[in-house]
Design a protein around this motif. Structure first.
Motif: not given
Lengths: 108, 108, 108, 108, 108, 108, 108, 108, 108, 108
Positions: C49-69
């Motif tokens: 698949x053109x898909x992956x699963x990973x462990x992301x380490x971030x300060x919080x959900x806001x930071x996760x949103x910025x990284x993903x977007x």
């Protein structure tokens, strides 16, 4: 390692016949190669669908990824992959952890 | 081979505490062994649930079956298993089949 | 905070190779940066698949949103995010609320 | 960190009223503590169900796990957890990665 | 009346940036108005997705329909709406029908 | 406020007839009261199932929760609730936000 | 016969306003005719969605098919149909097969 | 009216054989009556399951409810019901609303 | 005829070991007979689950039903059955209806 | 062999009427042939949908695949296929494996 792989191809209905048949031909050719080299051990059609289910035999998941992404129709496919373990009835049995062993939390 | 394994344990709420804690202790002990021998590489809790997701590293699916069925809580578990392939960003890259190669139906 | 992030990319099959490969290259470059800065701790491909699963380490959900977007392929992605808690077997154990404590409704 | 937490309690219908009401009372008491200490910021009932949805505010997923497993009814619960990020309309805006930045694969 | 509203926006990835940003800006402006007039009480982003979940406070479902259909991005949205009832822990308690009353089929 | 309420009752098949019929009778009696006081406006059986779908008319979601939890069979029920808005074809039309208004982000 | 019919209309967001409003107007006109002739007995909007749920009263499923396919928006609709039986609480009761009769396998 | 009815029976595996066979026999007898009186027109087994799918012919949904609830195994059944309309290929064709008629919103 | 059959066995975790192992042994014995007589052509374990997927070769669906219901564990099983058609790559090719033939609605 | 086949056709709403009606006509003609030659034994419309469910009688799954892929609308179809076994109530009964036989693991 063996995997049960379910491939469902979603070609746009409006794709012109020429391009469609060319892709299907390239897919069949690549499929034949994968059958010949033993990657695809078994393959069946799901009646009425542009889909198949098969047993793929590969060293590991990386090799499976390379084989699957080599299919000309890969971009139009939904791919479902399930790892298969041997079953004692049809292969040299892998010791089933007896309940006794499990209760003591050991498998030695 | 690496697998993403999701284990959800459904112990009957009415199970008496003694039996429940004994099972949980045996599970923790067996889990420690599987971590020590490298079968369980990584393990995280899913917050609020008697469930975890982890990366299990085993020779193949047969070995995974033996390891999973050795868990004292196995009878009460729903087990979801996904094969993992290496990702070029975090391991020696497996050649991604380039689109050009795919169009010609070859991966050599 | 750690998150299990599952990214499935749905590029239109008819996208021309040039644009497709440029996007994939930009994605890989951005991914490498996120691996280098520790945001992406672990990453695995889901075979086929053109898909992956990973462990992301971030300060919080806001930071996760910025990284993903920030991912070049974000517009074509389905994103599934699960918060991960530490597991006592593989990290300094967070006190599991014992059943006794729970029955008295206290965790002190 | 904020989480949207959906708790659905499945008490056996045949549980005698005395035990049922004792558990519900202990749950309410523990809930009041979690509201008082700010762990539960908001809570709503889902009409017609023994279920609620709420906003839980905790340092991280580990703390969320401890708080949730401290609920007297936890053993009878289905727990769904979603991490929440701040929204610029209702909190100091986290910079939304503009499309321009994303196209260049940078967020600096 | 309060509703938990989950909005997932599916803008075509190929939409040109200018139109996309204009729509996002109009959406933000309309959102700000709905926050200002109290229709949107709370709003959170779902990290990694062009989606949010919020608490909308409106006289009734008709008013909710008018508010939601006023969003510039409404045509591209999947909208999930759940009615919320007050929870005794965080609002003046609505009398929970005690089991005794229910057994006699009366709520007076 | 009107809600479409779907009630599916799961009585244990082994429950003795006497208790089963007593519960069904109490349910019918309570249902009659809710029909008489206008809470249940419409009710239909889903053929072949111990389930019904109905239109409940209540001041708000709190009142709906009280009414539903007053049903003698409530403990054995799965309850699905959907808020209903008026439709212009069958009630004094609520102004549908015209597309023009939406494009300018205003509904005044 | 009565049916609970759920209609969800998926108009392409990019459809120009003129064509969109013309279709919506034709749909409203056709809907008014079906309300007038009693085919549509009841109709409610699902707040926030271009969708409605209604009670359609027709001689049989063939008539329902003709009525539904007469809707100008039919080509863009997902249609869910559920047959409704009368409920004794709100209509002349159809004899509920008592458990006794069922045990003897007779309904005379 | 014709309905496609799917009946899946979930007898507890631990039910003693005597009671199980008595129920199965009563079910077969009642089924034979419903076949004889034309209520069940067609019936097929779903291989490997204690389940069947059939075409039931009844005056309306009320009659279907009475027939289904008369089955001795009804308490252990999951029942799925779908209304069937005649198809022009296998019955006197019901006029398919031509697209032209639909565009003018009329079916006369 | 070939079928892909997925069998998931749900033995109650509390079943005593003696009865559990007796059933598992009887199941293995019956399975061996079905492998020997060619009914079960292929069988694989799904790692970590008391479940298997296999290719069953039988004259028709009736024979499949008899074979499956002969399994000692049948009462505790969820059974999923999919008919398999031959695939031209791995069996004498069944003529794929070419697009040309289909456009003319003929397969001669 | 008999199969329950569910065909849902998803023609693009924007397809021009001429092409749409030509396809529907070709489909009806091909359908008539399949009814005439006994491949389609029974066919019903699902009211309100461009979908039907039918009983197809074919030698085997290969023949079913050929018949289904011969439909002019096949490219726009979702196809669901279920194998049907005879039911003793409506055909010469296939011996139901009695529980006694099963307990002894034999079906002779």
């Amino acid at each position: 390692m063996k995997f049960l792989v379910r491939l469902t191809t979603m070609l746009p209905p409006e794709m012109n016949d020429e391009r469609r048949n060319a892709l299907l031909a390239a897919e069949a050719e690549r499929g034949r190669e994968l059958v010949t080299d033993g990657t695809i051990e078994q393959l069946w059609r799901l009646p009425g669908r542009l889909a198949n289910v098969g047993v793929w035999s590969v060293p590991d998941a990386d090799a499976l990824h390379v084989a699957l992404t080599s299919l000309p129709l890969w971009r139009w496919m939904d791919v479902q992959v399930e790892a298969l373990a041997n079953h004692p009835l049809t292969s040299t049995p892998t010791p089933l952890v007896t309940d006794a062993q499990r209760d003591h939390g050991r498998t030695d």
